[in-house]
Design a protein around this motif. Sequence first.
Motif, PDB file in Angstrom:
ATOM      1  N   VAL A  48       0.834  -1.191   0.000  1.00  0.00           N
ATOM      2  CA  VAL A  48       0.000   0.000   0.000  1.00  0.00           C
ATOM      3  C   VAL A  48       0.875   1.249   0.000  1.00  0.00           C
ATOM      4  N   GLU A  49       1.918   1.249   0.829  1.00  0.00           N
ATOM      5  CA  GLU A  49       2.805   2.416   0.896  1.00  0.00           C
ATOM      6  C   GLU A  49       3.478   2.672  -0.453  1.00  0.00           C
ATOM      7  N   GLU A  50       3.914   1.636  -1.125  1.00  0.00           N
ATOM      8  CA  GLU A  50       4.548   1.808  -2.442  1.00  0.00           C
ATOM      9  C   GLU A  50       3.565   2.374  -3.461  1.00  0.00           C
ATOM     10  N   ALA A  51       2.311   1.941  -3.419  1.00  0.00           N
ATOM     11  CA  ALA A  51       1.295   2.448  -4.351  1.00  0.00           C
ATOM     12  C   ALA A  51       1.016   3.920  -4.094  1.00  0.00           C
ATOM     13  N   VAL A  52       0.928   4.320  -2.837  1.00  0.00           N
ATOM     14  CA  VAL A  52       0.693   5.731  -2.495  1.00  0.00           C
ATOM     15  C   VAL A  52       1.856   6.591  -2.976  1.00  0.00           C
ATOM     16  N   LYS A  53       3.067   6.158  -2.716  1.00  0.00           N
ATOM     17  CA  LYS A  53       4.241   6.939  -3.120  1.00  0.00           C
ATOM     18  C   LYS A  53       4.391   7.009  -4.636  1.00  0.00           C
ATOM     19  N   ARG A  54       3.923   5.997  -5.342  1.00  0.00           N
ATOM     20  CA  ARG A  54       3.971   6.003  -6.801  1.00  0.00           C
ATOM     21  C   ARG A  54       2.962   7.008  -7.373  1.00  0.00           C
ATOM     22  N   ILE A  55       1.825   7.177  -6.717  1.00  0.00           N
ATOM     23  CA  ILE A  55       0.766   8.074  -7.188  1.00  0.00           C
ATOM     24  C   ILE A  55       1.073   9.534  -6.879  1.00  0.00           C
ATOM     25  N   LEU A  56       1.654   9.805  -5.709  1.00  0.00           N
ATOM     26  CA  LEU A  56       1.941  11.188  -5.311  1.00  0.00           C
ATOM     27  C   LEU A  56       3.066  11.787  -6.139  1.00  0.00           C
ATOM     28  N   PRO A  57       3.042  13.108  -6.354  1.00  0.00           N
ATOM     29  CA  PRO A  57       4.173  13.756  -7.019  1.00  0.00           C
ATOM     30  C   PRO A  57       5.432  13.646  -6.148  1.00  0.00           C
ATOM     31  N   PRO A  58       6.619  13.718  -6.752  1.00  0.00           N
ATOM     32  CA  PRO A  58       7.866  13.540  -5.995  1.00  0.00           C
ATOM     33  C   PRO A  58       8.005  14.464  -4.775  1.00  0.00           C
ATOM     34  N   ALA A  59       7.571  15.700  -4.888  1.00  0.00           N
ATOM     35  CA  ALA A  59       7.715  16.634  -3.764  1.00  0.00           C
ATOM     36  C   ALA A  59       6.919  16.168  -2.540  1.00  0.00           C
ATOM     37  N   LEU A  60       5.829  15.455  -2.755  1.00  0.00           N
ATOM     38  CA  LEU A  60       5.009  14.971  -1.643  1.00  0.00           C
ATOM     39  C   LEU A  60       5.409  13.566  -1.199  1.00  0.00           C
ATOM     40  N   SER A  61       5.772  12.720  -2.138  1.00  0.00           N
ATOM     41  CA  SER A  61       6.057  11.326  -1.791  1.00  0.00           C
ATOM     42  C   SER A  61       7.364  11.153  -1.010  1.00  0.00           C
ATOM     43  N   GLU A  62       8.291  12.094  -1.150  1.00  0.00           N
ATOM     44  CA  GLU A  62       9.580  11.964  -0.460  1.00  0.00           C
ATOM     45  C   GLU A  62       9.430  11.997   1.058  1.00  0.00           C
ATOM     46  N   ASN A  63       8.485  12.792   1.571  1.00  0.00           N
ATOM     47  CA  ASN A  63       8.360  12.979   3.016  1.00  0.00           C
ATOM     48  C   ASN A  63       7.050  12.466   3.595  1.00  0.00           C
ATOM     49  N   CYS A  64       6.290  11.706   2.815  1.00  0.00           N
ATOM     50  CA  CYS A  64       4.989  11.271   3.309  1.00  0.00           C
ATOM     51  C   CYS A  64       5.124  10.057   4.222  1.00  0.00           C
ATOM     52  N   SER A  65       4.115   9.880   5.052  1.00  0.00           N
ATOM     53  CA  SER A  65       4.011   8.654   5.836  1.00  0.00           C
ATOM     54  C   SER A  65       2.617   8.077   5.597  1.00  0.00           C
ATOM     55  N   VAL A  66       2.540   6.768   5.552  1.00  0.00           N
ATOM     56  CA  VAL A  66       1.297   6.084   5.228  1.00  0.00           C
ATOM     57  C   VAL A  66       0.908   5.206   6.408  1.00  0.00           C
ATOM     58  N   ASP A  67      -0.341   5.359   6.852  1.00  0.00           N
ATOM     59  CA  ASP A  67      -0.915   4.495   7.888  1.00  0.00           C
ATOM     60  C   ASP A  67      -1.903   3.575   7.200  1.00  0.00           C
ATOM     61  N   TYR A  68      -1.790   2.289   7.455  1.00  0.00           N
ATOM     62  CA  TYR A  68      -2.640   1.312   6.779  1.00  0.00           C
ATOM     63  C   TYR A  68      -3.164   0.313   7.799  1.00  0.00           C
ATOM     64  N   VAL A  69      -4.488   0.193   7.869  1.00  0.00           N
ATOM     65  CA  VAL A  69      -5.114  -0.793   8.737  1.00  0.00           C
ATOM     66  C   VAL A  69      -5.874  -1.766   7.833  1.00  0.00           C
ATOM     67  N   PRO A  70      -5.286  -2.930   7.578  1.00  0.00           N
ATOM     68  CA  PRO A  70      -5.927  -3.876   6.653  1.00  0.00           C
ATOM     69  C   PRO A  70      -7.058  -4.644   7.343  1.00  0.00           C
ATOM     70  N   GLY A  71      -8.021  -5.041   6.576  1.00  0.00           N
ATOM     71  CA  GLY A  71      -9.044  -5.941   7.088  1.00  0.00           C
ATOM     72  C   GLY A  71      -8.547  -7.374   6.951  1.00  0.00           C
ATOM     73  N   GLU A  72      -8.996  -8.225   7.831  1.00  0.00           N
ATOM     74  CA  GLU A  72      -8.538  -9.611   7.786  1.00  0.00           C
ATOM     75  C   GLU A  72      -9.335 -10.453   6.806  1.00  0.00           C
ATOM     76  N   LYS A  73     -10.622 -10.125   6.638  1.00  0.00           N
ATOM     77  CA  LYS A  73     -11.459 -10.943   5.760  1.00  0.00           C
ATOM     78  C   LYS A  73     -12.424 -10.054   4.988  1.00  0.00           C
ATOM     79  N   SER A  74     -13.065 -10.607   4.006  1.00  0.00           N
ATOM     80  CA  SER A  74     -14.026  -9.882   3.193  1.00  0.00           C
ATOM     81  C   SER A  74     -15.125  -9.292   4.087  1.00  0.00           C
TER      82      SER A  74
END
Length: 68
Positions: free
Chosen positions: A1-27
Amino acid sequence: VEEAVKRILPPALSENCSVDYVPGEKSGDRVTVGVRVPMASAAPDVLWMVGYSLEDQDLYAETSMIRE
């Protein structure tokens, strides 16, 4: 998820961003993704002269969805 977010953001934002991700365990579980970027990377600090500074502030966005 973090790699996908950093790929989408422009370089100026992706260099210093932090990503919080809470995955679900099941459908049907709730999945939450939050992205935090320092305001210094997102906008110029032009109002500091009138007492409103963006220094040490973050831009934060969060979304939740249901896992399929």
